[in-house]
Design an enzyme around this catalytic site. Sequence first.
Site, mmCIF file in Angstrom:
data_model
loop_
_atom_site.group_PDB
_atom_site.id
_atom_site.type_symbol
_atom_site.label_atom_id
_atom_site.label_comp_id
_atom_site.label_asym_id
_atom_site.label_seq_id
_atom_site.Cartn_x
_atom_site.Cartn_y
_atom_site.Cartn_z
ATOM 1 N N SER A 18 0.814 -1.350 0.110
ATOM 2 C CA SER A 18 0.186 -0.007 -0.121
ATOM 3 C C SER A 18 0.920 1.162 -0.126
ATOM 4 O O SER A 18 1.902 1.306 0.494
ATOM 5 C CB SER A 18 -0.990 0.015 1.302
ATOM 6 O OG SER A 18 -1.616 -1.152 1.413
HETATM 7 N N1 SAH Z 1 -0.918 -4.540 4.088
HETATM 8 C C1 SAH Z 1 -0.337 -4.965 2.681
HETATM 9 C C2 SAH Z 1 -0.989 -4.629 1.363
HETATM 10 C C3 SAH Z 1 -1.404 -5.620 0.489
HETATM 11 S S1 SAH Z 1 -2.460 -5.331 -0.680
HETATM 12 C C4 SAH Z 1 1.161 -4.465 2.556
HETATM 13 O O1 SAH Z 1 1.384 -3.778 3.412
HETATM 14 O O2 SAH Z 1 1.830 -4.959 1.810
HETATM 15 C C5 SAH Z 1 -3.964 -6.340 -0.381
HETATM 16 C C6 SAH Z 1 -3.854 -8.047 -0.251
HETATM 17 O O3 SAH Z 1 -4.965 -8.554 0.363
HETATM 18 C C7 SAH Z 1 -3.174 -8.654 -1.299
HETATM 19 O O4 SAH Z 1 -1.984 -9.184 -0.856
HETATM 20 C C8 SAH Z 1 -4.226 -9.642 -1.491
HETATM 21 O O5 SAH Z 1 -3.582 -10.842 -1.946
HETATM 22 C C9 SAH Z 1 -4.901 -9.945 -0.307
HETATM 23 N N2 SAH Z 1 -6.306 -10.200 -0.183
HETATM 24 C C10 SAH Z 1 -7.501 -9.908 -1.217
HETATM 25 N N3 SAH Z 1 -8.375 -10.432 -0.616
HETATM 26 C C11 SAH Z 1 -8.330 -11.089 0.349
HETATM 27 C C12 SAH Z 1 -9.102 -12.135 1.149
HETATM 28 N N4 SAH Z 1 -10.408 -12.427 0.911
HETATM 29 N N5 SAH Z 1 -8.325 -12.687 2.278
HETATM 30 C C13 SAH Z 1 -6.881 -12.616 2.616
HETATM 31 N N6 SAH Z 1 -6.370 -11.757 1.629
HETATM 32 C C14 SAH Z 1 -6.971 -11.094 0.655
#
Ligand code: SAH
Length: 210
Positions: free
Chosen positions: A57
């Site tokens: 993010s």
């Molecule tokens: N907080 C993270 C942001 C990652 S983007 C960071 O600091 O890097 C959001 C993430 O949510 C992605 O990795 C995606 O694979 C995950 N995601 C999407 N839907 C999901 C679900 N239903 N359960 C778990 N993870 C999920």
Amino acid sequence: MDKETLIAGLIKDGYLKTPRVIEAFRAVDRKDFVPEADKNSAYENIPLLIGYSQTISQPLTVAFMLELLEPRGGEKILDIGSGSGWQMTLLAFLVKDEEIKTGKIVAIERIPELKKFAEENISRYPDLKPVVRLELGDGSFGFSDEAPFDKIIAAAAAEKIPTAWKEQLKIGGRIVAPVKDSIIVLDKISKEEFTPRQYFGFDFVPLIGA
Ligand code: SAH
């Protein structure tokens, strides 16, 4: 841009406010959570690709959401969509700060390779790693094994806040999560009642789940 310039900008623009959260941004280095190819861009205030169409993010979004969540030492927090593990590790830093009892972060990621990436990344923080339980799965169901939670935070946008999250939250607890292109804050004031707030103007990857 270097780390201090990024942090100074986030403070100046009002995204970072609380000394403890600022300390977390200093201690948990974003550079440790971006892929090799992007190390030089680690302190740019932009999301970066981490593979599988997902991103780490944007720093301003993470700062804004952590300030809304108000994590405290000793709390048990659910982090949905751990991706690179950056926010998960920031949370670990924030709940660990307690002399009497340490908190716990339960993190869920649905993509196995990203779960592994987050595990490798947090390994650089051996004192924070034991604070986190990272699981593979669909976070739209929350994580009932570890419920109830003091706080719940998500990094992927749902159409609406899943019922499971509301149920798995303690009374007095808080959810901070993206819904469509906004950030919703829900304070649980009784078993069935929530006080909502909403902030617009953000971009998120979608929550993929039931
Ligand atoms: N907080 C993270 C942001 C990652 S983007 C960071 O600091 O890097 C959001 C993430 O949510 C992605 O990795 C995606 O694979 C995950 N995601 C999407 N839907 C999901 C679900 N239903 N359960 C778990 N993870 C999920």
